[in-house]
Scaffold this active site. Structure first.
Site, short mmCIF file in Angstrom:
data_model
loop_
_atom_site.label_atom_id
_atom_site.label_comp_id
_atom_site.label_asym_id
_atom_site.label_seq_id
_atom_site.Cartn_x
_atom_site.Cartn_y
_atom_site.Cartn_z
N HIS A 348 0.81 -1.23 0.00
CA HIS A 348 0.00 0.00 0.00
C HIS A 348 0.84 1.27 0.00
O HIS A 348 0.29 2.36 0.18
CB HIS A 348 -0.92 0.03 1.22
N LYS A 534 -8.22 13.84 4.52
CA LYS A 534 -7.35 12.66 4.51
C LYS A 534 -6.36 12.80 5.67
O LYS A 534 -6.28 13.84 6.30
CB LYS A 534 -6.61 12.51 3.19
N ARG A 535 -5.65 11.74 5.93
CA ARG A 535 -4.65 11.76 7.00
C ARG A 535 -3.69 12.93 6.81
O ARG A 535 -3.31 13.26 5.70
CB ARG A 535 -3.91 10.42 6.96
N LYS A 540 0.99 14.43 1.56
CA LYS A 540 -0.37 14.74 1.08
C LYS A 540 -0.55 16.24 0.86
O LYS A 540 -1.53 16.68 0.27
CB LYS A 540 -1.42 14.19 2.05
N THR A 642 -8.65 6.76 -2.09
CA THR A 642 -10.04 6.33 -2.31
C THR A 642 -11.01 7.48 -2.08
O THR A 642 -12.12 7.44 -2.60
CB THR A 642 -10.42 5.14 -1.40
N LYS A 646 -14.69 8.63 -4.01
CA LYS A 646 -15.95 8.96 -3.32
C LYS A 646 -16.45 10.34 -3.75
O LYS A 646 -17.65 10.54 -3.99
CB LYS A 646 -15.74 8.89 -1.81
#
Length: 800
Positions: A348, A534-535, A540, A642, A646
C-alpha cells in the site's frame, strides 16, 4: 428479506417491550436504537448461520483478509439497506414518531482504523458479501478506536475514543473459538529420533485470544460473511503472572489502541506483540477450521486463501510455517510449498518508513519461534538464489539485513502474488521500489486498482442524489454502478443538470448547518466548497493548500474588490500523536482560519474550516456537499487514494496531481472534466536522480512564493511563531522534501481554472455529471471480483 411496515411496527414494539419493558413514548433514543439493532441482527442471523454452514458443507474455498485496520463506521443504515428494508423501517419509525437519523446518532462510529487502509478493508468486506464471495475479515477488537480529536487554542489534542463503553450490538462473542497465543521465553530445537527438530518452549506466557464476530451483510442477497476481531484476556494458567500493575498494563495495551506510540522500546514491543497476537489467533482459527474438513494438508491452497493487507500481518507467513512444521510435523519443503500457495500480499505504499522493519533482538524477545522460522526462510532464500542472481541483489532482498527484519520482504518471498493498488503505484513497485524482487519474481506482480463500496457512498450518504438518478436512469445502477454511464445520454438535459445542482445545494446547506453548530462559522452554500479530507501527512501536502489560501488572503487584502468566486476551504484530518510537523500544520491552518474568518476586509469571499475529529460518519456528511476534491499529493507518493473516488461519485471536480488513481480518474472522465497540475512521477524521479532541486532558489526568485512563505514567520498569521518557523525551515532550510514550492504556481493556475469554471454553471454541471457517470469504474465490487479471479481463486457461493 421483506416485511411490511405494519409487520415491522408490531415486531419493533414487541421487542422494545421484551427488552426494556417500555412503550415507544417512554423509551430513550438509546433504547430505541438497541431495540432496532437487535431486530436487524435477528433478521440476518439465520442467513449468517446458513452462510457459514454452506461453506463448511460445500468445502468452499474462502479468503481470509488480514488487516490491522478495519474502518466500517456506523453499521445500522448499511445493514438496513443491504437487507432491503431501509425505506420500510424509516417509514415505520416515522409512523411511531421516531426519526431514524436520531437513532443512527446513538451508534458509536467504529473507528478501528486510521484512514484509507482500514476503510478499504471494510469496503472489501461489504463487496465480498454483496457479490456472494466467501470471504472473512481478521483483525483486532481495539478497546479504543483511533483517538478523538479536539482542538484547544488551535492545537490538536487527543482524547480516548471509548467506543465500546455502551457495548456493540453487532458483535457476537465466541468463547468456544478462543485460542492461546504464546509470547516470549526461549525455544530450543531438540532433534527427534526421526531426525526432525522439535521446538521445546521454556518460559514465556500465553494470552487468550477471544474472537468477536460481526456479520457482514450482502446487498439484497442472503450472504452474511464474518469479520472476526480478536480481544485479549488472561489465560487461567498465566493469571499469576499478571497480578502486578505492569503485567496488567501490558495485557491491556495488547488490544487497547491502534498503533501504540512506537517512539520508545516499550511501545515498539507492544506494537509487535499486537501484530503477532492477531496474526497467530487468526491463523490458529483458520487452521482449526481446515482440520475439520478432513482434507490433506498439502491441498490447503485449494480451500484457503490468506491475504496480507499491508505489512502489519506479514507474520502470517511464518505462523503458518510454524503450524505446519511444529504441529503437523510436515517437512520444511512441503510446508513452504503450501504456505507460498496460500499467501498473497497487497503493498500500500512506496514510502520507505511505512515498509515495516523490526529489530532482530526485539522479534527474538517477543516471538522467539517466529524469529527462528524467519531466520530459516532467509537462509534458504539466499541458498536458493546463490549463483542465479548477483550477490548485491540477493543481499538487498534478504529478509534480515543489518540486524533488522524487513516485513515487506517476508510478505513478498512467502506469497504467490504481490499487487499494488493503482496502475502508477504497481508500475513504480516494479520499476523502482521493489525492482529487485520484480527481477526475481516477475510473475508474482500485478495491479488491482482500489475501489469503494459505492452503496455506502451514494445510496446511504447521498440519498437525494440517488433519488435523482433513479428518476432519469432507473434503478439498475444501484446493483451495478457501471450503469451510471446511462447519465451520458442526458448530459444536455437541462432538467437533470438543474436537479443535480439542486441536490448539491441541499447537501451544502446540510453541511453548512453542521459547520455553524460545531465550528461557530457561518458559511454560504452558494460558495465553492473546496475539500481536503485525509490523514495529515507532509506528502499529502495540506501545506500547499494552506499556502494557496494565504495567497488569496494577501491578494484580497491588497485588493478587496478582486473578482473571485466565494469559496469555503475545508479540512478534515488527524495527525499521528507523535508527528510534530503534521500537528504544526494543523495549528497553522486553525490560526489562518481564525484570522481570515474574522477579517471584515475579506467580505466573506473566503472562509476556512477545519472540521474536528474526522471519521467515516463525518465523511458521509462532507463528501456529498463537496464541489472540489483536493488530491494534491506529490506525484509518486500516494499509492491510490479512495476519497478521490468517493468525491467523484458525488459529482465533485477533482483537483489533482498525476498520482495514484488520479491518473485513472483522468483517463475515465477526460482531461476536460478534471483539473491536473504539478510535476509528473518521471519529473519527480529526475529530480531525485540529478539531485538538483533547490527550494531556496524558488523562494528567492519568485515574489509570490516569497510573500506567502514569509507570512509563516513575519507575524501575518498570529499565535504560531514556533510552528511557522518549523514550516518555513521545512520548505527552505531542509529543501522542501515534497516539492511544495515547485508545484505551487501550477497549483494556483489550476485553482484559477476551478474559479473560472464554476462561474460557468452549465460547464460546471456537465463536468459534475461526467464525473458521476464514470464513477462506476471504481467499484469495490469489480475490484474484489478481480482479486477473487486472479489472486484468491475463489468463486461465488454455491447454493445447496
Amino acid at each position: 428479506m421483506t416485511f411490511t411496515k405494519k409487520e415491522f411496527k408490531k415486531e419493533f414494539k414487541e421487542r422494545l417491550q421484551e427488552r426494556f419493558a417500555l412503550s415507544v413514548s417512554d423509551a430513550s433514543n438509546k433504547e430505541l436504537y438497541e431495540t432496532l439493532g437487535k431486530l436487524v441482527t435477528s433478521h440476518y442471523s439465520k442467513n449468517w448461520k446458513n452462510t457459514r454452514q454452506g461453506y463448511l458443507s460445500e468445502k468452499q474455498k474462502q479468503v481470509f483478509y488480514f488487516s490491522i485496520e478495519f474502518l466500517p463506521g456506523r453499521m445500522l443504515k448499511s445493514n438496513l439497506l443491504n437487507l432491503g428494508i431501509l425505506d420500510t423501517v424509516s417509514e415505520g419509525l416515522d409512523d411511531l414518531g421516531i426519526d431514524l437519523e436520531d437513532l443512527v446518532q446513538e451508534e458509536p462510529d467504529m473507528a478501528l482504523g486510521n484512514g484509507g487502509l482500514g476503510r478499504l478493508a471494510s469496503c472489501f468486506m461489504d463487496s465480498l458479501a454483496s457479490i456472494g464471495m466467501p470471504g472473512n475479515g481478521n483483525g483486532i477488537r481495539y478497546e479504543y478506536g483511533l483517538f478523538k480529536q479536539r482542538f484547544v487554542d488551535g492545537y490538536q489534542v487527543e482524547l480516548p475514543d471509548e467506543w465500546l463503553n455502551r457495548g456493540n450490538i453487532w458483535e457476537v462473542r465466541r468463547e468456544s473459538k478462543a485460542v492461546d497465543v504464546h509470547f516470549g521465553g526461549k525455544v530450543d530445537l531438540v532433534e527427534q529420533a526421526n531426525g526432525q527438530l522439535k521446538p521445546m518452549y521454556r518460559g514465556g506466557y500465553s494470552i487468550k485470544a477471544i474472537p468477536y464476530d460481526t456479520g457482514m451483510t450482502g446487498f439484497e442477497n442472503d450472504t452474511v460473511n464474518t469479520m472476526r476481531l480478536w480481544s485479549a484476556e488472561i489465560t487461567k494458567e498465566d493469571k499469576a503472572k499478571f497480578q502486578n500493575f505492569e503485567g496488567r498494563q501490558e495485557l491491556e495495551n495488547l488490544t487497547s489502541v491502534l498503533y501504540p506510540d512506537d517512539s520508545n522500546e516499550q511501545g515498539r514491543r507492544f506494537r509487535l506483540s499486537q501484530e503477532y497476537f492477531f496474526v497467530s489467533a487468526g491463523m490458529q482459527s483458520i487452521f482449526k477450521y481446515y482440520k475439520t474438513l478432513n482434507l490433506p494438508m498439502m491441498e490447503m491452497n485449494k480451500y484457503i486463501a490468506i491475504h496480507i493487507n499491508d505489512t502489519h500481518p506479514a507474520m502470517c507467513v511464518a505462523e503458518l510455517m510454524r503450524l505446519l512444521i511444529d504441529e503437523e510435523n510436515m517437512s520444511w519443503e512441503k510446508a513452504w510449498d503450501v504456505t507460498s500457495k496460500v499467501m498473497s500480499y497487497t503493498n500500500h505504499t512506496i514510502m520507505s518508513e511505512a515498509l515495516e522493519k523490526w529489530q532482530s533482538s526485539l522479534m527474538k524477545e517477543v516471538c522467539p519461534r517466529i524469529f527462528q522460522i524467519i531466520e530459516e526462510i532467509d537462509r534458504r532464500y539466499v541458498e536458493e538464489w546463490q549463483g542465479v542472481f548477483d550477490e548485491g541483489l540477493i543481499k538487498r532482498t534478504r529478509i534480515i539485513r543489518h540486524d533488522q527484519i524487513h516485513m515487506a520482504h517476508l510478505a513478498i518471498i512467502g506469497s504467490h502474488s504481490v499487487n499494488g493498488v493503482a496502475k502508477l503505484h504497481s508500475d513504480l513497485l516494479k520499476a523502482v521500489v521493489l525492482k529487485d524482487f520484480y527481477t526475481i519474481y516477475p510473475e508474482r506482480f500485478n495491479n488491482k486498482t482500489n475501489g469503494i463500496a459505492q452503496r455506502r457512498w451514494s445510496q446511504l450518504s447521498n440519498p437525494m442524489l440517488s433519488t435523482t438518478l433513479d428518476q432519469y436512469i432507473g434503478k439498475s445502477w444501484r446493483k451495478d454502478t457501471n450503469n451510471l454511464r446511462l447519465l451520458l445520454n442526458h448530459e444536455d438535459n437541462k432538467n437533470l443538470l438543474s436537479d443535480l445542482e439542486k441536490t448539491k445545494f441541499e447537501n451544502k446547506k446540510r453541511l453548512a448547518a453542521y459547520i455553524e453548530e460545531h465550528n461557530g462559522v457561518t458559511v454560504s452554500p452558494h460558495a465553492i466548497f473546496d475539500v481536503q479530507i485525509k490523514r495529515l501527512h507532509a506528502y499529502k501536502r495540506q501545506l500547499m493548500n494552506l499556502m494557496h489560501i494565504v495567497k488569496l488572503y494577501l491578494d484580497l487584502k491588497e485588493n478587496p474588490n478582486l473578482d473571485i468566486t466565494p469559496r469555503v476551504f475545508m479540512f478534515g484530518a488527524k495527525a499521528a500523536p507523535s508527528y510534530h510537523f503534521a500537528k504544526s500544520v494543523i495549528k497553522l491552518i486553525n490560526e489562518t482560519a481564525n484570522l481570515i474568518n474574522n477579517d471584515p476586509d475579506i467580505q466573506d469571499k473566503i472562509k476556512v474550516v477545519f472540521l474536528e475529529n474526522y471519521n467515516v460518519s463525518l465523511a458521509e456528511l462532507i463528501i456529498p456537499a463537496a464541489d472540489v476534491s483536493e488530491q494534491i499529493s506529490l506525484a509518486s507518493k500516494e499509492a491510490s487514494g479512495t476519497s478521490n473516488m468517493k468525491f467523484m461519485l458525488n459529482g465533485a471536480i477533482t483537483l489533482a496531481t498525476l498520482d495514484g488513481a488520479n491518473i485513472e480518474i483522468r483517463d475515465a472522465v477526460g482531461e476536460e472534466n478534471i483539473a491536473i497540475f504539478g510535476l509528473t512521477e518521471s519529473e519527480v524521479y529526475r529530480y531525485y536522480n540529478e539531485q538538483n532541486y533547490n527550494s531556496a532558489d524558488i523562494y528567492h526568485n519568485n515574489p509570490v512564493i516569497n510573500r506567502v512563505v514569509n507570512a509563516f514567520v513575519d507575524g501575518t498569521i498570529p499565535n504560531c511563531q514556533m510552528e511557522g518557523q518549523e514550516i518555513f525551515d521545512s520548505l527552505i532550510t531542509y529543501n522542501d522534501e515534497f516539492f511544495v514550492l515547485r508545484d505551487f504556481m501550477s497549483y494556483c493556475e489550476a485553482q484559477a481554472w476551478i474559479d473560472a469554471s464554476y462561474k460557468d454553471k452549465k460547464k460546471w454541471d456537465k463536468m459534475s455529471l461526467n464525473n458521476i457517470a464514470h464513477a462506476g469504474h471504481f467499484s469495490a465490487d469489480d475490484t474484489v471480483r478481480k482479486y477473487s479471479e486472479d489472486i484468491w481463486q475463489i468463486e461465488p457461493i454455491r447454493k445447496g
